[in-house]
Design a protein around this motif. Structure first.
Motif, PDB file in Angstrom:
ATOM      1  N   VAL A  71       0.829  -1.203   0.000  1.00 38.83           N
ATOM      2  CA  VAL A  71       0.000   0.000   0.000  1.00 38.83           C
ATOM      3  C   VAL A  71       0.865   1.255   0.000  1.00 38.83           C
ATOM      4  O   VAL A  71       0.502   2.274  -0.604  1.00 38.83           O
ATOM      5  CB  VAL A  71      -0.945  -0.016   1.216  1.00 38.83           C
ATOM      6  CG1 VAL A  71      -1.679   1.307   1.359  1.00 38.83           C
ATOM      7  CG2 VAL A  71      -1.952  -1.167   1.098  1.00 38.83           C
ATOM      8  N   LEU A  72       2.019   1.194   0.645  1.00 39.15           N
ATOM      9  CA  LEU A  72       2.869   2.380   0.811  1.00 39.15           C
ATOM     10  C   LEU A  72       3.717   2.727  -0.410  1.00 39.15           C
ATOM     11  O   LEU A  72       4.272   3.828  -0.470  1.00 39.15           O
ATOM     12  CB  LEU A  72       3.810   2.186   2.008  1.00 39.15           C
ATOM     13  CG  LEU A  72       3.201   2.294   3.404  1.00 39.15           C
ATOM     14  CD1 LEU A  72       4.247   1.942   4.450  1.00 39.15           C
ATOM     15  CD2 LEU A  72       2.659   3.698   3.645  1.00 39.15           C
ATOM     16  N   VAL A  73       3.859   1.811  -1.365  1.00 39.42           N
ATOM     17  CA  VAL A  73       4.851   2.034  -2.428  1.00 39.42           C
ATOM     18  C   VAL A  73       4.565   3.292  -3.234  1.00 39.42           C
ATOM     19  O   VAL A  73       5.493   3.961  -3.711  1.00 39.42           O
ATOM     20  CB  VAL A  73       4.958   0.810  -3.366  1.00 39.42           C
ATOM     21  CG1 VAL A  73       5.506  -0.389  -2.634  1.00 39.42           C
ATOM     22  CG2 VAL A  73       3.625   0.505  -4.021  1.00 39.42           C
ATOM     23  N   TYR A  74       3.300   3.653  -3.395  1.00 39.98           N
ATOM     24  CA  TYR A  74       2.984   4.854  -4.176  1.00 39.98           C
ATOM     25  C   TYR A  74       3.351   6.133  -3.430  1.00 39.98           C
ATOM     26  O   TYR A  74       3.426   7.204  -4.035  1.00 39.98           O
ATOM     27  CB  TYR A  74       1.499   4.875  -4.535  1.00 39.98           C
ATOM     28  CG  TYR A  74       1.136   3.913  -5.637  1.00 39.98           C
ATOM     29  CD1 TYR A  74       1.434   4.212  -6.960  1.00 39.98           C
ATOM     30  CD2 TYR A  74       0.534   2.701  -5.349  1.00 39.98           C
ATOM     31  CE1 TYR A  74       1.114   3.330  -7.981  1.00 39.98           C
ATOM     32  CE2 TYR A  74       0.214   1.814  -6.355  1.00 39.98           C
ATOM     33  CZ  TYR A  74       0.502   2.131  -7.668  1.00 39.98           C
ATOM     34  OH  TYR A  74       0.195   1.244  -8.681  1.00 39.98           O
ATOM     35  N   ARG A  75       3.559   6.045  -2.129  1.00 44.42           N
ATOM     36  CA  ARG A  75       4.012   7.208  -1.370  1.00 44.42           C
ATOM     37  C   ARG A  75       5.528   7.236  -1.231  1.00 44.42           C
ATOM     38  O   ARG A  75       6.130   8.298  -1.167  1.00 44.42           O
ATOM     39  CB  ARG A  75       3.372   7.198   0.030  1.00 44.42           C
ATOM     40  CG  ARG A  75       1.853   7.213   0.030  1.00 44.42           C
ATOM     41  CD  ARG A  75       1.304   8.493  -0.576  1.00 44.42           C
ATOM     42  NE  ARG A  75      -0.151   8.512  -0.564  1.00 44.42           N
ATOM     43  CZ  ARG A  75      -0.909   8.144  -1.580  1.00 44.42           C
ATOM     44  NH1 ARG A  75      -0.343   7.679  -2.681  1.00 44.42           N
ATOM     45  NH2 ARG A  75      -2.237   8.211  -1.502  1.00 44.42           N
ATOM     46  N   VAL A  76       6.143   6.066  -1.200  1.00 39.83           N
ATOM     47  CA  VAL A  76       7.594   5.994  -1.004  1.00 39.83           C
ATOM     48  C   VAL A  76       8.333   6.290  -2.299  1.00 39.83           C
ATOM     49  O   VAL A  76       9.261   7.110  -2.329  1.00 39.83           O
ATOM     50  CB  VAL A  76       7.988   4.604  -0.464  1.00 39.83           C
ATOM     51  CG1 VAL A  76       9.505   4.489  -0.364  1.00 39.83           C
ATOM     52  CG2 VAL A  76       7.346   4.367   0.901  1.00 39.83           C
ATOM     53  N   PHE A  77       7.932   5.642  -3.391  1.00 38.19           N
ATOM     54  CA  PHE A  77       8.615   5.811  -4.683  1.00 38.19           C
ATOM     55  C   PHE A  77       7.853   6.856  -5.495  1.00 38.19           C
ATOM     56  O   PHE A  77       7.077   6.541  -6.396  1.00 38.19           O
ATOM     57  CB  PHE A  77       8.698   4.472  -5.413  1.00 38.19           C
ATOM     58  CG  PHE A  77       9.433   3.422  -4.628  1.00 38.19           C
ATOM     59  CD1 PHE A  77      10.816   3.430  -4.569  1.00 38.19           C
ATOM     60  CD2 PHE A  77       8.738   2.436  -3.935  1.00 38.19           C
ATOM     61  CE1 PHE A  77      11.502   2.473  -3.839  1.00 38.19           C
ATOM     62  CE2 PHE A  77       9.415   1.480  -3.206  1.00 38.19           C
ATOM     63  CZ  PHE A  77      10.793   1.500  -3.140  1.00 38.19           C
ATOM     64  N   PHE A 165     -11.009  -0.101  -0.802  1.00 41.13           N
ATOM     65  CA  PHE A 165     -10.936  -1.489  -0.346  1.00 41.13           C
ATOM     66  C   PHE A 165      -9.516  -1.873   0.052  1.00 41.13           C
ATOM     67  O   PHE A 165      -9.330  -2.770   0.877  1.00 41.13           O
ATOM     68  CB  PHE A 165     -11.462  -2.431  -1.432  1.00 41.13           C
ATOM     69  CG  PHE A 165     -12.947  -2.555  -1.452  1.00 41.13           C
ATOM     70  CD1 PHE A 165     -13.610  -3.317  -0.504  1.00 41.13           C
ATOM     71  CD2 PHE A 165     -13.705  -1.888  -2.402  1.00 41.13           C
ATOM     72  CE1 PHE A 165     -14.980  -3.425  -0.505  1.00 41.13           C
ATOM     73  CE2 PHE A 165     -15.088  -1.979  -2.411  1.00 41.13           C
ATOM     74  CZ  PHE A 165     -15.729  -2.756  -1.465  1.00 41.13           C
ATOM     75  N   GLY A 166      -8.510  -1.200  -0.506  1.00 43.84           N
ATOM     76  CA  GLY A 166      -7.144  -1.468  -0.068  1.00 43.84           C
ATOM     77  C   GLY A 166      -6.952  -1.134   1.394  1.00 43.84           C
ATOM     78  O   GLY A 166      -6.388  -1.930   2.160  1.00 43.84           O
ATOM     79  N   LEU A 167      -7.431   0.032   1.817  1.00 38.62           N
ATOM     80  CA  LEU A 167      -7.338   0.409   3.226  1.00 38.62           C
ATOM     81  C   LEU A 167      -8.266  -0.420   4.089  1.00 38.62           C
ATOM     82  O   LEU A 167      -7.931  -0.787   5.218  1.00 38.62           O
ATOM     83  CB  LEU A 167      -7.650   1.895   3.381  1.00 38.62           C
ATOM     84  CG  LEU A 167      -6.593   2.854   2.816  1.00 38.62           C
ATOM     85  CD1 LEU A 167      -7.075   4.297   2.939  1.00 38.62           C
ATOM     86  CD2 LEU A 167      -5.273   2.686   3.547  1.00 38.62           C
ATOM     87  N   THR A 261      -3.529   8.329   3.373  1.00 39.12           N
ATOM     88  CA  THR A 261      -4.651   9.267   3.244  1.00 39.12           C
ATOM     89  C   THR A 261      -4.235  10.732   3.363  1.00 39.12           C
ATOM     90  O   THR A 261      -5.045  11.610   3.046  1.00 39.12           O
ATOM     91  CB  THR A 261      -5.709   8.974   4.319  1.00 39.12           C
ATOM     92  OG1 THR A 261      -5.104   9.021   5.626  1.00 39.12           O
ATOM     93  CG2 THR A 261      -6.325   7.602   4.101  1.00 39.12           C
ATOM     94  N   ARG A 262      -3.013  11.011   3.791  1.00 35.34           N
ATOM     95  CA  ARG A 262      -2.608  12.412   3.911  1.00 35.34           C
ATOM     96  C   ARG A 262      -2.332  12.997   2.531  1.00 35.34           C
ATOM     97  O   ARG A 262      -1.536  12.463   1.753  1.00 35.34           O
ATOM     98  CB  ARG A 262      -1.365  12.530   4.791  1.00 35.34           C
ATOM     99  CG  ARG A 262      -0.884  13.960   4.950  1.00 35.34           C
ATOM    100  CD  ARG A 262       0.081  14.139   6.083  1.00 35.34           C
ATOM    101  NE  ARG A 262       0.687  15.471   6.059  1.00 35.34           N
ATOM    102  CZ  ARG A 262       1.493  15.936   7.001  1.00 35.34           C
ATOM    103  NH1 ARG A 262       1.771  15.182   8.064  1.00 35.34           N
ATOM    104  NH2 ARG A 262       2.016  17.143   6.898  1.00 35.34           N
ATOM    105  N   GLU A 263      -2.982  14.119   2.235  1.00 33.17           N
ATOM    106  CA  GLU A 263      -2.918  14.713   0.900  1.00 33.17           C
ATOM    107  C   GLU A 263      -1.505  15.161   0.551  1.00 33.17           C
ATOM    108  O   GLU A 263      -1.081  15.058  -0.616  1.00 33.17           O
ATOM    109  CB  GLU A 263      -3.877  15.900   0.830  1.00 33.17           C
ATOM    110  CG  GLU A 263      -4.148  16.404  -0.571  1.00 33.17           C
ATOM    111  CD  GLU A 263      -4.919  15.408  -1.428  1.00 33.17           C
ATOM    112  OE1 GLU A 263      -4.769  15.470  -2.661  1.00 33.17           O
ATOM    113  OE2 GLU A 263      -5.649  14.566  -0.849  1.00 33.17           O
TER     114      GLU A 263
END
Length: 292
Positions: A71-77, A165-167, A261-263
């Motif tokens: 779930v986090l990969v779109y925020r990390v990379f 649904f991911g969250l 969820t943080r913009e």
């Protein structure tokens, strides 16, 4: 911070939240391994209680830790190409799926060997529902985004559902783990108390070997005795460890949910990718793009 855009100031905290999530996730996996390995007699694949111990370790590793990282990969990379991130997202989900299947096979194999009914508890119902929805979510994600057979309009319609649904599935995974922790502690207490009472009535020494909960593991280490049944309310080591695991699982889910969820932490739009997306959309809808 004065004169700095709000999003840039917020991004400075992103590495700390991501690092915190990884510390929490690894701690959950390690504590689960210690609980099952030290307090519950270790691991095996022979239909015994030690095979059951594979189940909680695999589910925490797969459906919580690896799933949360996916779930986090779109925020990390944030600066890598979207397709590369999609592939990593799908691969982490696939790893979580395979490890979770191993955990499910272990618990079903143990129940069959011990002549225990399958799928009778709330934990098993919630856990199986979570796994089935996770599998469907993974298949739909592959079809809609990684190998997109759907139109751009259909993908834009499904994307918010995929994120929601991911969250939701992460929350369901953590909730199922909490139910499993409580169930395992209660079953262990009831079993140990009943075994201790039987030994007391029959006059057998406390070191008599039991089939399901051995007094001594194959390595010679002392396995759980009746102490948990008699002193759980007095904070025994195993009970405290299990409670800490539950709290860490909740914290992991909260941190991952907050980051996603943080913009300010959202992946910035890539102009080239946006142009390709618009181009593909106009072609798929039968229109002529206004610009190349």
């Amino acid at each position: 911070m004065e004169g700095m855009p709000l999003s840039m100031g917020g991004l400075r905290t992103l590495p700390w939240f991501v690092a915190g999530s990884q510390v929490l996730g690894v701690a959950c996996v390690v504590i689960t391994g210690v609980w099952m390995g030290h307090y519950r007699g270790g691991y095996a694949w022979n239909g015994s209680a030690q095979e059951f111990n594979v189940h909680p370790l695999c589910m925490v590793l797969g459906l919580v830790f690896l799933y949360g990282d996916a779930v986090l990969v779109y925020r990390v990379f944030r600066n890598e190409t979207k397709r590369s991130v999609k592939i990593l997202h799908a691969l982490l989900h696939m790893m979580a799926l395979i490890i979770s299947i191993v955990g499910l096979v272990a618990v079903f194999d143990f129940h069959s060997a011990a002549k225990i009914s399958h799928m009778y508890s709330l934990h098993s119902w919630c856990g199986m529902l979570t796994f089935v929805l996770f599998f469907l979510q993974w298949l739909l994600g592959l079809g809609f985004f990684l190998f997109p057979w759907a139109s751009a309009h259909l993908r834009s319609w499904y994307l918010p559902l995929h994120v929601f649904f991911g969250l939701l599935l992460l929350a369901m995974s953590v909730g199922s783990c909490l139910l499993g922790i409580t169930e395992k502690l209660l079953f262990s207490i009831m079993h140990l108390k009943r075994e201790h009472e039987q030994r007391s009535r029959c006059g057998f020494p406390a070191c008599v070997r039991s089939r399901t909960v051995p007094c001594f593991s194959t390595t010679g280490k002392v396995a759980p005795g009746p102490d948990l049944a008699e002193t759980y309310s007095k904070f025994p080591g195993e009970g405290v460890l299990a409670n800490i695991l539950g709290l860490l699982l909740v914290c992991f889910g909260v941190v991952v949910g907050y980051v996603v969820t943080r913009e300010d932490f959202r992946r910035p739009p890539n102009p080239e990718e946006e142009a390709l997306s618009v181009h593909f959309k106009t072609l798929s809808e039968g229109e002529i793009p206004s610009s190349p």
